[in-house]
Design an enzyme around this catalytic site. Structure first.
Site, short mmCIF file in Angstrom:
data_model
loop_
_atom_site.label_atom_id
_atom_site.label_comp_id
_atom_site.label_asym_id
_atom_site.label_seq_id
_atom_site.Cartn_x
_atom_site.Cartn_y
_atom_site.Cartn_z
N ASP A 45 36.66 -16.17 37.56
CA ASP A 45 37.81 -15.86 38.42
C ASP A 45 38.59 -17.15 38.72
O ASP A 45 38.06 -18.25 38.56
CB ASP A 45 37.32 -15.22 39.73
N HIS A 95 44.17 -5.98 32.39
CA HIS A 95 44.44 -6.37 33.79
C HIS A 95 45.33 -7.60 33.89
O HIS A 95 46.29 -7.62 34.66
CB HIS A 95 43.10 -6.60 34.49
FE1 N7H Z 1 42.85 -9.63 39.27
N1 N7H Z 1 38.53 -8.94 37.23
O1 N7H Z 1 37.45 -9.40 37.41
O2 N7H Z 1 38.71 -8.13 36.35
N2 N7H Z 1 41.77 -10.67 37.91
N3 N7H Z 1 41.17 -8.62 39.85
N4 N7H Z 1 43.90 -8.71 40.78
N5 N7H Z 1 44.48 -10.73 38.82
C1 N7H Z 1 42.24 -11.71 37.13
O3 N7H Z 1 43.06 -15.54 35.96
C2 N7H Z 1 39.94 -8.62 39.22
C3 N7H Z 1 43.42 -7.83 41.69
C4 N7H Z 1 45.76 -10.59 39.39
O4 N7H Z 1 48.08 -15.03 35.48
C5 N7H Z 1 41.20 -12.16 36.26
O5 N7H Z 1 41.66 -15.64 37.63
C6 N7H Z 1 39.06 -7.73 39.95
C7 N7H Z 1 44.48 -7.31 42.52
C8 N7H Z 1 46.65 -11.58 38.82
O6 N7H Z 1 47.21 -14.15 33.68
C9 N7H Z 1 40.10 -11.39 36.50
C10 N7H Z 1 39.77 -7.23 41.02
C11 N7H Z 1 45.64 -7.93 42.06
C12 N7H Z 1 45.90 -12.31 37.91
C13 N7H Z 1 40.45 -10.42 37.53
C14 N7H Z 1 41.10 -7.78 40.94
C15 N7H Z 1 45.26 -8.82 40.99
C16 N7H Z 1 44.56 -11.75 37.93
C17 N7H Z 1 41.29 -13.26 35.19
C18 N7H Z 1 39.35 -6.27 42.09
C19 N7H Z 1 47.05 -7.77 42.54
C20 N7H Z 1 46.39 -13.48 37.07
C21 N7H Z 1 40.90 -14.60 35.73
C22 N7H Z 1 38.12 -6.08 42.46
C23 N7H Z 1 47.57 -6.62 42.92
C24 N7H Z 1 46.89 -13.01 35.71
C25 N7H Z 1 41.97 -15.32 36.48
C26 N7H Z 1 47.43 -14.15 34.89
C27 N7H Z 1 43.52 -12.22 37.15
C28 N7H Z 1 39.66 -9.35 38.02
C29 N7H Z 1 42.10 -7.47 41.83
C30 N7H Z 1 46.13 -9.65 40.32
C31 N7H Z 1 38.76 -11.57 35.78
C32 N7H Z 1 37.63 -7.38 39.64
C33 N7H Z 1 44.34 -6.30 43.66
C34 N7H Z 1 48.11 -11.79 39.19
#
Ligand code: N7H
Length: 484
Positions: free
Chosen positions: A201, A331
């Site tokens: 993350d 995602h």
């Molecule tokens: Fe997400 N996951 O583990 O799958 N997220 N996220 N997220 N997320 C990102 O770049 C995850 C949530 C964004 O710039 C990664 O840090 C999980 C919400 C955005 O390329 C992983 C949950 C929202 C990015 C996860 C969750 C976002 C991002 C890749 C809930 C907004 C950057 C690692 C439990 C509404 C994208 C990283 C970019 C990345 C996960 C929630 C948004 C692994 C498990 C609610 C903007």
């Protein structure tokens, strides 16, 4: 050009980030009859709030400490003792303390409970609107949240006690009441930087111009006014007291990890290299392998060296007319569609993510049954900062992740489908589907048998600047004033 950002004015978690192995979120309600006293007491909390400058100093201290520890012949504790404090208020909280001028953000003004149906949270329609399946505490009136982050529970609890003493929490004349207190903890050992599904993350965080001195290759930029309220913020004129503040979206998100793992095992990607089908499906749903390596760079197998290399793990650009290397609905592609041509539009949808995991590791019993034990819930305490909720968190969740047609106009697919991680609708029908999971045969849709991320509650807050906290929110203690 001088940076428009004064880090000494902003709360430290927004632009710099507080070091956090653990963090407690103390959601509170201000007692009706004690508002003025609360404001007086707030003046004692303000000096404890970590500023952006202090947060940056703390980061430097940690680097120095690590070097010293590595060179030391004598044993030294693994972590430096550091606590960081933030505070934020809901719209109801602002109203309660008499700050009623419009801050110009409809989502904030209405509050997250009113937005739950629109955000796709599960619940039921009633004659009064929509009743989400949230923890009851989050449905109560919440006026603010005090967040204490630190290296260990002892440090955080000690600091929180100090703060509770200011407001006499737990005593008869307490000015605030706890609504709910939640504790986040990074995961233990080798998975400490990974969220509960196992993915690294915090890999892609925007570099805020004028704040982050070393912009990494491929690191997407954000202009300061898209994160904090400045005079130039998105053609709006925020009230004076709101300058250098930021909106905070908080979501208490449960993750059904054994169920997610089971689904991956049941649906290996046919064209994957032998034995990698399930791992590849997980990577295609997220957009990165568990190591953090982007599938757009390494589409068929993980590359852990790439995943941890901050100078390379963001150097990619999605192919705007193909989902062979990365599904349109992955995602990371949904939440930050890098191939969108309109850079200004995209920049306005940047958020800074500062969440932390909560809950225990999956137990052997849960893993054996492929089922989460509801008494051992785990997930993410999601926190994002942005200068406009309807362009930041709310937009990403509602109009990108939940929108099966986004990204629009892509060739060869009826619809890209849901963001499998967070995309949701209040209804169970039609089922959640997405296309593009098999790189060699991207057209067929995969049906996701359930939602693995479920919202337990949340609220929209405003994190004021330090001067605003001191001069507008807090009230000079009459006793101190009299002494002067
Ligand atoms: Fe997400 N996951 O583990 O799958 N997220 N996220 N997220 N997320 C990102 O770049 C995850 C949530 C964004 O710039 C990664 O840090 C999980 C919400 C955005 O390329 C992983 C949950 C929202 C990015 C996860 C969750 C976002 C991002 C890749 C809930 C907004 C950057 C690692 C439990 C509404 C994208 C990283 C970019 C990345 C996960 C929630 C948004 C692994 C498990 C609610 C903007």
């Amino acid at each position: 050009m001088a940076s428009p950002v004064d880090l000494g004015n902003t709360q430290g978690d927004i632009l710099i980030g507080l070091p956090k192995k653990t963090e407690t979120f103390f959601f509170f309600r201000i007692e009706d009859s004690h508002v003025e006293k609360f404001r007086e007491q707030l003046s004692y909390l303000v000096p404890l709030i970590t500023t952006g400058v202090q947060a940056r100093d703390n980061q430097k201290k940690i680097v120095q400490y690590k070097e010293k520890r590595a060179a030391s012949k004598d044993p030294m504790p693994e972590l430096l003792t550091i606590a960081g404090v933030s505070v934020a208020f809901s719209k109801k909280g602002l109203d309660k303390i008499g700050i009623t001028d419009d801050i110009g953000d409809p989502a904030f003004n209405a509050g997250m409970l009113a937005d739950a149906g629109e955000l796709g949270d599960k619940g039921r329609r009633t004659s009064n609107g929509f009743d989400p399946e949230w923890l009851v505490e989050y449905k109560k009136e919440i006026h603010g949240v005090i967040m204490v982050a630190g290296d260990c529970h002892k440090t955080v609890e000690g600091k929180l006690e100090e703060i509770k003493d200011i407001f006499s929490v737990g005593e008869k004349d307490s000015t605030i009441q706890k609504v709910i207190s939640v504790v986040g903890d990074v995961r233990p050992g080798a998975v400490s930087a990974h969220e509960h599904f196992g993915f690294l993350d915090g890999v892609s965080q925007p570099a805020v111009e004028g704040v982050d001195p070393n912009v990494l290759p491929g690191q997407p930029p954000a202009i300061p006014s898209n994160i904090i309220l400045l005079r130039t913020t998105q053609n709006r004129t925020p009230p004076e007291w709101a300058l250098d503040g930021s909106f905070l979206a908080f979501r208490h998100l449960a993750q059904h990890v054994p169920e997610f793992d089971w689904f991956l095992r049941q649906n290996p990607i046919p064209s994957a290299p032998p034995g990698l089908g399930s791992e590849l499906l997980g990577a295609r749903l997220v957009g990165r392998w568990k190591s953090g390596a982007p599938i757009d760079i390494t589409p068929l197998q993980d590359d852990p060296e790439l995943g941890k290399d901050a100078s390379r793990n963001n150097t990619f650009q999605y192919d705007p007319i193909s989902q062979e290397r990365c599904p349109y609905a992955a995602h990371t592609r949904k939440t930050f569609p890098r191939d969108t041509g309109d850079v200004d539009f995209l920049n306005e949808r940047r958020i800074i993510r500062r969440g932390i995991q909560f809950g225990p590791e999956v137990s052997p019993e849960e893993a054996a049954k492929n089922r989460s034990d509801p008494t051992k819930e785990r997930g993410l305490l999601f926190v994002s900062y942005q200068s406009n909720l309807s362009k930041g968190f709310q937009f990403i969740q509602k109009l990108w992740s939940n929108n099966i047609r986004f990204p629009f106009g892509k060739p060869g697919v009826p619809t890209p489908g849901f963001d499998a991680i967070i995309g949701q609708t209040t209804e169970d029908l039609p089922p959640r589907v997405l296309s593009g999971t098999d790189p060699k045969n991207p057209a067929p849709e995969l049906t996701l048998n359930q939602q693995w991320v479920v919202t337990r509650g949340g609220e929209y807050f405003f994190s004021p600047s330090i001067p605003a906290l001191r001069e507008r929110f807090a009230k000079k203690n009459t006793y101190v004033t009299e002494l002067r």
